[in-house]
Motif scaffolding. Structure first.
Motif, PDB file in Angstrom:
ATOM      1  N   ASN A   7       0.798  -1.049   0.131  1.00 56.33           N
ATOM      2  CA  ASN A   7       0.452  -0.211   0.285  1.00 56.33           C
ATOM      3  C   ASN A   7       0.632   1.651  -0.124  1.00 56.33           C
ATOM      4  N   SER A   8       0.016   2.037  -0.480  1.00 58.52           N
ATOM      5  CA  SER A   8       0.651   3.638  -0.638  1.00 58.52           C
ATOM      6  C   SER A   8       0.818   4.261   0.870  1.00 58.52           C
ATOM      7  N   ASP A 283      -5.376   5.117  -1.154  1.00 53.86           N
ATOM      8  CA  ASP A 283      -5.195   4.150  -1.881  1.00 53.86           C
ATOM      9  C   ASP A 283      -7.443   4.003  -1.388  1.00 53.86           C
ATOM     10  N   LEU A 286      -9.353   5.740  -4.388  1.00 52.44           N
ATOM     11  CA  LEU A 286      -9.165   5.811  -5.451  1.00 52.44           C
ATOM     12  C   LEU A 286     -10.620   4.929  -6.216  1.00 52.44           C
TER      13      LEU A 286
END
Length: 619
Positions: A7-8, A283, A286
């Motif tokens: 994950n970011s 994220d 998104l």
């Protein structure tokens, strides 16, 4: 916070450039905890247990891993917690100083970092490039589509869709501040440009307070929380429900971080009256956004989606974008997040008859700028930066163009920082153990694996750090560097002067200059640094006896008969702890002062190891 698998991550960035733009990262100058680092950040938000995490970077810009002096580690008490000064000192500063600055054993510092590990680059992915708006609004969407929108009023910048309560950010524009005496009334295109002068934002998913930032050319920047002004005169970080605000003392820029991971960086310039900003989303959002900052789904084709759901092509003229897309996101009183002054409302800032300047309609940019040589000065300042040139031209002000140029440079730095360094795979960085009673030199093959996630070519650099580093011979590599797999061969020479451990630092550098660092700890389990003496855990013992004295020195075995002697005749039997440590309890001694400590491994037949003087103290 910290790097998450796949994950970011808003924190725990692999490069100093990632960290400088990271969400949730509070910049730290060098201090006693990280004096060997060149740059450190720590998590802004306090964890549920009151902790924080710090990450530090070396001269090459790479993340310093756990165990390297100056590297980051877990703070048991966040410096911005409920009792920041006392708790942070007693739970973090004091243990670090005791283990890593005052302890005679190098292993004490290693054990400290084992128990408080820093983030690593394993699994880290930098956040997506931010959406942004700067100057006479040049907007970059979350999918990085660029367009210009000179609307006048208040608009939805980004709203989280698909949830009942989520993140919402709105922006307010005003006429661009033109230079005194300049006018476009004589120009064929007499439309005016606008700039952002205020934003308001809230994240209802985390129950946050509402934050509003405003700027104009006559006053200083104002920050409101739930409609009330706040000040940064005594603190540069302010904590509110679900949101933290941090001011950079050098640049004056404001960073707003919500508990959901949303980060907004604002450059509010009271001199120009222009507000620029960058927005980074987690994220989880998104595919769940709408507004002027676009539909974030990694597809620019639908970024200009109007409130009705109609999609305006990216190739449309600025006038079509203005009418069919931008104006659809103008807000009404019922949805406004803004706090208003007396006699103000959402209608105060809107003009239904306003006709903007459309930059794609050909005309001399500098029409209206009467100052001699201004166009030449603007072109010299902006160079190839067309946004800077446009903003300087339509306002007849170099400072407005210069602010846009600076914002563009900052954005370029953020984008370039997304280049990922090679990653050492989890579980491939071992600890090598040696014994001081080994003779001659030994070689230990250590297998490491590093791969560059973007396929860049990789080169490797090696060095030894820490006490006894001169006893480590040069490193060599074998295997295929192109695949990122190699073998580190450690040639350990003279061991007699190595105290406890040394470190082999391995740097993997990609062709774009990004660096990852791994540390191979070379631990001497026993017999190192023991020539001519032994090391004691304490040199102060009670006169009445009962003080445990741990002894490090030669390699011990459980079959040896350990005897400790205090002075010329007071002896006690010791016990075997490990091959590197024996211990004994001091006997009762009926005097003060100092006595000589010696150690026997043959039941008292000989006392071959001299530990030096110990001091007898009263209870």
């Amino acid at each position: 916070s910290g790097s998450g698998s796949g994950n970011s991550s808003p924190f725990g960035a692999c490069r100093v450039s990632n960290a400088s733009a990271a969400s949730g990262a509070d910049r730290q100058s060098r201090c006693i905890l990280h004096s060997e680092a060149t740059h450190c950040v720590r998590s802004v938000q306090v964890s549920r247990t009151g902790q924080a995490r710090s990450c530090c970077y070396g001269a090459t810009g790479g993340l310093m891993p756990s165990g390297v002096r100056g590297g980051g580690f877990v703070y048991q008490a966040h410096p911005l917690g409920l009792t920041p000064s006392y708790s942070h000192f007693f739970l973090d500063v004091a243990p670090f100083v005791q283990c890593c600055r005052l302890s005679p054993f190098e292993g004490s510092c290693r054990d400290f970092f084992v128990r408080r590990p820093s983030s690593t680059c394993v699994g880290y992915r930098p956040p997506a490039p931010p959406a942004r708006a700067r100057g006479d609004p040049h907007i970059g969407t979350l999918d990085q589509l660029g367009y210009t929108f000179n609307g006048l009023g208040e608009y939805v910048l980004v709203q989280q869709t698909g949830v009942e309560r989520g993140f919402l950010m709105q922006g307010r524009t005003a006429l661009a501040p033109m230079r005194s005496g300049a006018t476009r009334q004589g120009c064929a295109n007499r439309g005016q440009a606008t700039v952002f002068v205020a934003v308001a934002m809230v994240d209802r998913a985390v129950g946050s307070d509402t934050v509003q930032v405003m700027v104009d050319a006559q006053t200083t920047v104002q920050v409101l929380v739930n409609g009330e002004a706040v000040s940064f005169l005594t603190q540069r970080t302010l904590r509110f429900s679900g949101v933290d605000l941090t001011v950079d003392c050098r640049s004056g820029r404001l960073t707003v971080v919500f508990g959901s991971g949303v980060q907004v960086d604002l450059d509010a310039n009271a001199g120009t009256g222009v507000l620029s900003y960058m927005v980074v989303l987690p994220d989880s959002m998104l595919g769940r956004t709408a507004g002027l900052l676009g539909t974030w789904n990694n597809n620019t084709a639908d970024d200009l989606t109007a409130r009705s759901g109609a999609v305006v092509p990216a190739s449309a003229s600025e006038e079509v974008v203005f009418v069919q897309f931008g104006q659809s996101w103008q807000i009404g009183a019922a949805e406004s997040l803004f706090a208003y002054g007396p006699q103000q409302s959402v209608d105060t800032f809107a003009d239904p008859d306003f006709v903007p300047l459309f930059t794609d309609q050909p005309e001399s940019l500098f029409c209206g700028c009467v100052e001699a040589g201004f166009e030449q000065q603007a072109r010299a300042l902006c160079g190839s930066d067309t946004a800077c040139l446009f903003d300087a031209a339509v306002t007849c002000r170099l400072d407005v163009g210069n602010q846009t140029r600076g914002d563009d440079e900052d954005f370029d730095d953020v984008v370039s920082s997304r280049n990922m360094p090679p990653v050492f795979l989890a579980g491939t960085v071992p600890t090598v153990t040696i014994r001081g009673d080994q003779t001659g030199s030994i070689s230990v093959a250590v297998g490491l694996v590093a791969r560059d996630p973007e396929g860049d070519s990789v080169t490797f650099e090696f060095e030894a750090t820490g006490f006894g580093a001169n006893n480590i011979n040069p490193f060599s590599t074998t295997g295929s560097v192109a695949s990122g797999q190699f073998t580190l061969v450690v040639n350990v020479g003279v061991l007699s002067n190595i105290l406890d451990s040394v470190q082999a630092v391995v740097r993997a550098r990609d062709s774009e200059g990004a660096v990852s660092v791994a540390v191979v700890n070379i631990v001497c389990t026993c017999g190192c640094g023991s020539v001519g003496g032994i090391a004691l855990s304490t040199r102060r013992v009670q006169m009445v006896g009962g003080t445990e004295v741990a002894v490090r020195g030669p390699c011990f075995s459980s079959t040896q008969s350990v005897v400790c002697r205090f002075g010329s005749s007071a002896t006690v039997s010791g016990r075997f702890v490990s091959e590197g440590v024996v211990a004994c309890l001091s006997p009762r001694l009926y005097h003060s002062g100092s006595v000589l400590f010696t150690l026997s491994l043959d039941g008292g037949a000989s006392f071959a190891f001299n530990g030096g003087a110990v001091t007898l103290v009263s209870p």
